[in-house]
Design a protein around this motif. Structure first.
Motif, PDB file in Angstrom:
ATOM      1  N   VAL A   1       0.863  -1.186   0.000  1.00  0.00           N
ATOM      2  CA  VAL A   1       0.000   0.000   0.000  1.00  0.00           C
ATOM      3  C   VAL A   1       0.899   1.235   0.000  1.00  0.00           C
ATOM      4  N   ASP A   2       0.309   2.363  -0.316  1.00  0.00           N
ATOM      5  CA  ASP A   2       1.043   3.627  -0.241  1.00  0.00           C
ATOM      6  C   ASP A   2       1.551   3.837   1.183  1.00  0.00           C
TER       7      ASP A   2
ATOM      8  N   LEU B   1     -14.895  10.605  -2.037  1.00  0.00           N
ATOM      9  CA  LEU B   1     -15.031  12.061  -2.009  1.00  0.00           C
ATOM     10  C   LEU B   1     -16.373  12.497  -1.429  1.00  0.00           C
ATOM     11  N   GLY B   2     -17.405  11.721  -1.661  1.00  0.00           N
ATOM     12  CA  GLY B   2     -18.744  12.107  -1.228  1.00  0.00           C
ATOM     13  C   GLY B   2     -19.084  11.742   0.201  1.00  0.00           C
ATOM     14  N   ASP B   3     -18.201  11.057   0.893  1.00  0.00           N
ATOM     15  CA  ASP B   3     -18.482  10.609   2.261  1.00  0.00           C
ATOM     16  C   ASP B   3     -17.549  11.339   3.228  1.00  0.00           C
ATOM     17  N   ALA B   4     -18.095  12.260   4.006  1.00  0.00           N
ATOM     18  CA  ALA B   4     -17.287  13.039   4.945  1.00  0.00           C
ATOM     19  C   ALA B   4     -16.638  12.168   6.008  1.00  0.00           C
ATOM     20  N   ALA B   5     -17.203  10.976   6.262  1.00  0.00           N
ATOM     21  CA  ALA B   5     -16.643  10.088   7.277  1.00  0.00           C
ATOM     22  C   ALA B   5     -15.377   9.396   6.805  1.00  0.00           C
ATOM     23  N   ARG B   6     -15.120   9.419   5.489  1.00  0.00           N
ATOM     24  CA  ARG B   6     -13.922   8.768   4.962  1.00  0.00           C
ATOM     25  C   ARG B   6     -12.734   9.738   5.046  1.00  0.00           C
ATOM     26  N   THR B   7     -12.280   9.931   6.242  1.00  0.00           N
ATOM     27  CA  THR B   7     -11.182  10.844   6.547  1.00  0.00           C
ATOM     28  C   THR B   7      -9.851  10.125   6.346  1.00  0.00           C
TER      29      THR B   7
ATOM     30  N   VAL C   1      -7.799   9.772  -2.813  1.00  0.00           N
ATOM     31  CA  VAL C   1      -7.192   9.305  -4.061  1.00  0.00           C
ATOM     32  C   VAL C   1      -6.286   8.109  -3.817  1.00  0.00           C
ATOM     33  N   ILE C   2      -5.366   8.202  -2.854  1.00  0.00           N
ATOM     34  CA  ILE C   2      -4.403   7.108  -2.678  1.00  0.00           C
ATOM     35  C   ILE C   2      -5.047   5.862  -2.088  1.00  0.00           C
ATOM     36  N   ALA C   3      -6.253   6.006  -1.506  1.00  0.00           N
ATOM     37  CA  ALA C   3      -6.995   4.826  -1.023  1.00  0.00           C
ATOM     38  C   ALA C   3      -7.814   4.188  -2.125  1.00  0.00           C
ATOM     39  N   THR C   4      -7.888   4.827  -3.284  1.00  0.00           N
ATOM     40  CA  THR C   4      -8.584   4.244  -4.431  1.00  0.00           C
ATOM     41  C   THR C   4      -7.681   3.214  -5.088  1.00  0.00           C
ATOM     42  N   ASP C   5      -8.206   2.001  -5.275  1.00  0.00           N
ATOM     43  CA  ASP C   5      -7.386   0.880  -5.742  1.00  0.00           C
ATOM     44  C   ASP C   5      -6.164   0.745  -4.831  1.00  0.00           C
ATOM     45  N   MET C   6      -6.443   0.667  -3.543  1.00  0.00           N
ATOM     46  CA  MET C   6      -5.425   0.765  -2.501  1.00  0.00           C
ATOM     47  C   MET C   6      -4.289  -0.235  -2.655  1.00  0.00           C
ATOM     48  N   THR C   7      -4.605  -1.447  -3.106  1.00  0.00           N
ATOM     49  CA  THR C   7      -3.570  -2.481  -3.137  1.00  0.00           C
ATOM     50  C   THR C   7      -2.718  -2.421  -4.404  1.00  0.00           C
ATOM     51  N   ARG C   8      -2.922  -1.401  -5.208  1.00  0.00           N
ATOM     52  CA  ARG C   8      -2.002  -1.100  -6.312  1.00  0.00           C
ATOM     53  C   ARG C   8      -1.408   0.277  -6.039  1.00  0.00           C
ATOM     54  N   PRO C   9      -0.482   0.369  -5.086  1.00  0.00           N
ATOM     55  CA  PRO C   9       0.031   1.689  -4.693  1.00  0.00           C
ATOM     56  C   PRO C   9       0.834   2.379  -5.784  1.00  0.00           C
ATOM     57  N   MET C  10       1.356   1.594  -6.733  1.00  0.00           N
ATOM     58  CA  MET C  10       2.130   2.143  -7.844  1.00  0.00           C
ATOM     59  C   MET C  10       1.528   1.658  -9.160  1.00  0.00           C
TER      60      MET C  10
ATOM     61  N   GLY D   1      -3.110  25.094  -0.928  1.00  0.00           N
ATOM     62  CA  GLY D   1      -4.557  25.138  -0.950  1.00  0.00           C
ATOM     63  C   GLY D   1      -5.191  24.621  -2.222  1.00  0.00           C
ATOM     64  N   VAL D   2      -4.406  23.998  -3.096  1.00  0.00           N
ATOM     65  CA  VAL D   2      -4.964  23.443  -4.332  1.00  0.00           C
ATOM     66  C   VAL D   2      -5.850  22.241  -4.008  1.00  0.00           C
ATOM     67  N   ILE D   3      -5.389  21.403  -3.090  1.00  0.00           N
ATOM     68  CA  ILE D   3      -6.147  20.248  -2.608  1.00  0.00           C
ATOM     69  C   ILE D   3      -6.005  20.194  -1.093  1.00  0.00           C
ATOM     70  N   ASP D   4      -6.782  19.339  -0.443  1.00  0.00           N
ATOM     71  CA  ASP D   4      -6.636  19.158   1.003  1.00  0.00           C
ATOM     72  C   ASP D   4      -6.275  17.712   1.304  1.00  0.00           C
ATOM     73  N   GLN D   5      -6.001  17.428   2.573  1.00  0.00           N
ATOM     74  CA  GLN D   5      -5.556  16.094   2.959  1.00  0.00           C
ATOM     75  C   GLN D   5      -6.622  15.045   2.693  1.00  0.00           C
ATOM     76  N   LYS D   6      -7.894  15.399   2.862  1.00  0.00           N
ATOM     77  CA  LYS D   6      -8.949  14.413   2.569  1.00  0.00           C
ATOM     78  C   LYS D   6      -8.903  14.010   1.101  1.00  0.00           C
ATOM     79  N   PHE D   7      -8.723  14.965   0.215  1.00  0.00           N
ATOM     80  CA  PHE D   7      -8.651  14.650  -1.204  1.00  0.00           C
ATOM     81  C   PHE D   7      -7.459  13.736  -1.475  1.00  0.00           C
ATOM     82  N   VAL D   8      -6.308  14.026  -0.861  1.00  0.00           N
ATOM     83  CA  VAL D   8      -5.118  13.195  -1.052  1.00  0.00           C
ATOM     84  C   VAL D   8      -5.404  11.756  -0.661  1.00  0.00           C
ATOM     85  N   PHE D   9      -5.959  11.559   0.531  1.00  0.00           N
ATOM     86  CA  PHE D   9      -6.168  10.200   1.024  1.00  0.00           C
ATOM     87  C   PHE D   9      -7.312   9.499   0.296  1.00  0.00           C
TER      88      PHE D   9
END
Length: 592
Positions: free
Chosen positions: A354-355, A490-496, A437-446, A427-435
């Protein structure tokens, strides 16, 4: 440049095409060894009173004052150009600057022969022409070869400085305090001596990689130079194939810095004798961990540059966010301890699964060494250069089944993550956006095709106030698993970030539990091999002048000769996504 990756592995990094010329000089006679010694300084051109630098491949010299870096000032002050790396070193030292050389074995820690191929990457520090050179401001690389001493019947580690036409004799990048970016230079052989070239700067690299993972114009190459009559020309810099974030690089950036010289564990020179030109360099080597600090300092300085960041911020949103969704540079991590050591377990880097940002408090997964060795044996692993024709045609000092450190794997690069951190700070993106993205297809970190493919769903222009809404609309109309997963994130505020980290931690716990069984370990080694193959086949490796892992020059990974289910023989080819890591089970399975 290119070599300043690679290994900078060049930190710096070398390119395959450049090394094709280098390799021609490897099998040399004792006469050629003499020719490889420093040439007397000669006039750069008839009637010229000072050293001139060619402006890339235009044939025109750089005009006075074109650049403001210390190298340009130093060379411009000389009546004659230093025509190879060793003469250049003497000039730097005579100018009261200090050199701090690091060293990497290009063919593996235990493999000094037959090529005798090593690289030196040196940090220049001190002061010149009113400029103070901080650690990370200036690096240069040069290389070795094995020459045959016909009298002593031995091989000698000799300077790879023959003036063969187009032979790469030195590569360097240096900070320009006026432009606030790095400038890239080379010395190339002319047949008679060496000629200096200015290749471009960090901003030119941004232009060269504009097509990377964009996919909007299939008629244009991935790496390209300026258009000529509507057709792309060659890239501005060879260095663009490695230094894609514009600064210095070192592939083996994190300890144990596989195949690098350290005080605790010096490189193995085998039966090689050492040419006297290297005595001073070898006596002053610094450990790879020192070079690591300087590489990071250089990267941080570039990203703190207001002019560079202003230029980067004017790019399209897709180009700005590419290091988050895809890859621009690559680092390598491995088991911290040597494979030949006494430890009963090997430690697989968590970045193979994982990342790294998702599991900040856990660095490795522990695997019994006998299980790992069983997998290597099953897949007929050999630390050889597959392109040389197989083990029978490869001269090796020992019968290795792995690199010096086990489970060496590509991981998300430090520089890519630095860029993302800077985007968050700006301020282009925030930490929630970063995580998210990197949690999408999590088991293919590269090199996730799904996640990287979503880059093209971002708005094509610069960032606007409503770009996130447009992005989500594009995701909603995209029928792919990755698009659906990211949209849900992105649509779930609980996915921090904490939520994604907890899921990744649970996955690593499953992997650790599974790793007690041979079949599971076989799967993880399959996955590891695919991670390596993916780099060679990725768009970042399609530069026409060389690849980031420098096949043919660098020997980094063992070859798994029986890897796939049907026992198909592979090396740098194969199917990089045939297997995947199932996040539900933590086991490696065939991709559906």
């Amino acid at each position: 440049m290119y070599r300043l990756i690679a290994s900078l592995t060049l930190a710096l990094g070398v390119c395959a095409l450049a090394h094709a010329d280098t390799n021609k000089a490897i099998q040399v006679s004792s006469r050629h060894a003499t020719d490889a010694s420093p040439h007397p300084l000669a006039l750069h051109a008839p009637g010229i009173a000072h050293c001139l630098i060619q402006n890339n491949n235009t044939g025109n010299p750089l005009a006075p004052g074109s650049n403001d870096d210390a190298l340009f000032k130093l060379l411009s002050a000389q009546p004659r150009c230093p025509e190879n790396a060793l003469v250049f070193r003497d000039l730097v030292l005579a100018s009261k600057m200090t050199l701090h050389p690091a060293m990497v074995a290009n063919r593996g820690f235990h493999n000094p022969l037959p090529q005798g191929s090593f690289s030196f990457f040196e940090s220049v520090q001190g002061a010149y022409a009113g400029q103070t050179l901080a650690p990370g401001d200036w690096f240069f690389g040069h290389f070795t070869a094995a020459s045959i001493d016909n009298v002593a019947l031995t091989s000698v580690m000799a300077p790879q400085q023959a003036a063969t036409p187009d032979n790469l004799l030195l590569e360097t990048l240096v900070w320009d305090p006026k432009k606030q970016v790095f400038n890239f230079y080379e010395i190339r052989g002319t047949g008679q001596g060496g000629e200096w070239f200015y290749r471009g700067d960090s901003v030119d690299i941004l232009a060269d990689i504009a097509n990377l993972d964009r996919g909007y114009d299939a008629s244009q190459p991935i790496f390209m130079g300026p258009l000529d009559g509507g057709k792309a020309t060659m890239p501005r810099l060879r260095c663009s194939g490695c230094h894609m974030n514009g600064g210095p690089i070192m592939k083996e950036l994190k300890a144990p810095h596989d195949s690098w010289w350290t005080v605790e564990r010096p490189l193995d020179f085998g039966a090689l004798r050492i040419a006297p030109e290297f005595n001073t360099i070898l006596a002053n080597l610094v450990s790879a961990n020192e070079l690591e600090k300087w590489i990071k300092a250089g990267d941080e300085k570039l990203l703190a540059s207001a002019p560079f960041w202003k230029t980067r911020s004017a790019l399209s949103l897709q180009e700005q966010l590419r290091p988050l969704f895809c890859e621009q540079e690559v680092n390598l991590e491995s088991d911290p301890q040597p494979f030949e050591g006494p430890d009963a377990n090997i430690q697989a880097p968590v970045g193979a699964f994982v990342d790294q940002r998702l599991v900040p408090d856990q660095q490795t997964v522990s695997i019994a060494k006998d299980l790992y060795t069983g997998s290597l044996t099953l897949f007929q692993s050999q630390f050889i250069d597959y392109q040389s024709g197989g083990f029978a045609n490869s001269v090796q000092p020992i019968n290795q089944i792995d690199a010096d450190h086990a489970f060496e794997t590509p991981v998300k690069s430090h520089s890519d993550m630095l860029v993302v951190d800077k985007l968050v700070a700006a301020g282009v993106i925030d930490q929630k956006f970063v995580f998210d993205v990197i949690a999408t297809d999590m088991t293919r970190p590269m090199f996730s095709p799904g996640r990287c493919g979503l880059l093209q769903k971002l708005p094509t222009g610069p960032a606007t106030a409503d770009w996130k809404n447009k992005f989500q609309q594009n995701l909603a109309s995209t029928n792919s698993a990755a698009a659906k997963e990211l949209l849900a994130n992105l649509g779930d505020a609980a996915r921090t970030p904490a939520y994604h980290r907890a899921k990744a931690k649970q996955l690593i716990a499953k992997i650790q539990s599974n790793a007690a069984q041979q079949p599971a370990v076989n799967g993880y080694v399959r996955l590891l091999t695919q991670r390596r193959i993916a780099v060679y086949q990725a768009q970042i490796s399609q530069h026409p002048q060389g690849q980031i892992f420098e096949p043919g020059f660098r020997l980094i990974f063992p070859t798994m000769q029986l890897f796939q289910k049907n026992q198909q023989q592979i090396a740098y080819g194969g199917v990089p996504d045939q297997y995947w890591l199932n996040p539900a089970s933590g086991a490696v399975e065939l991709t559906e």
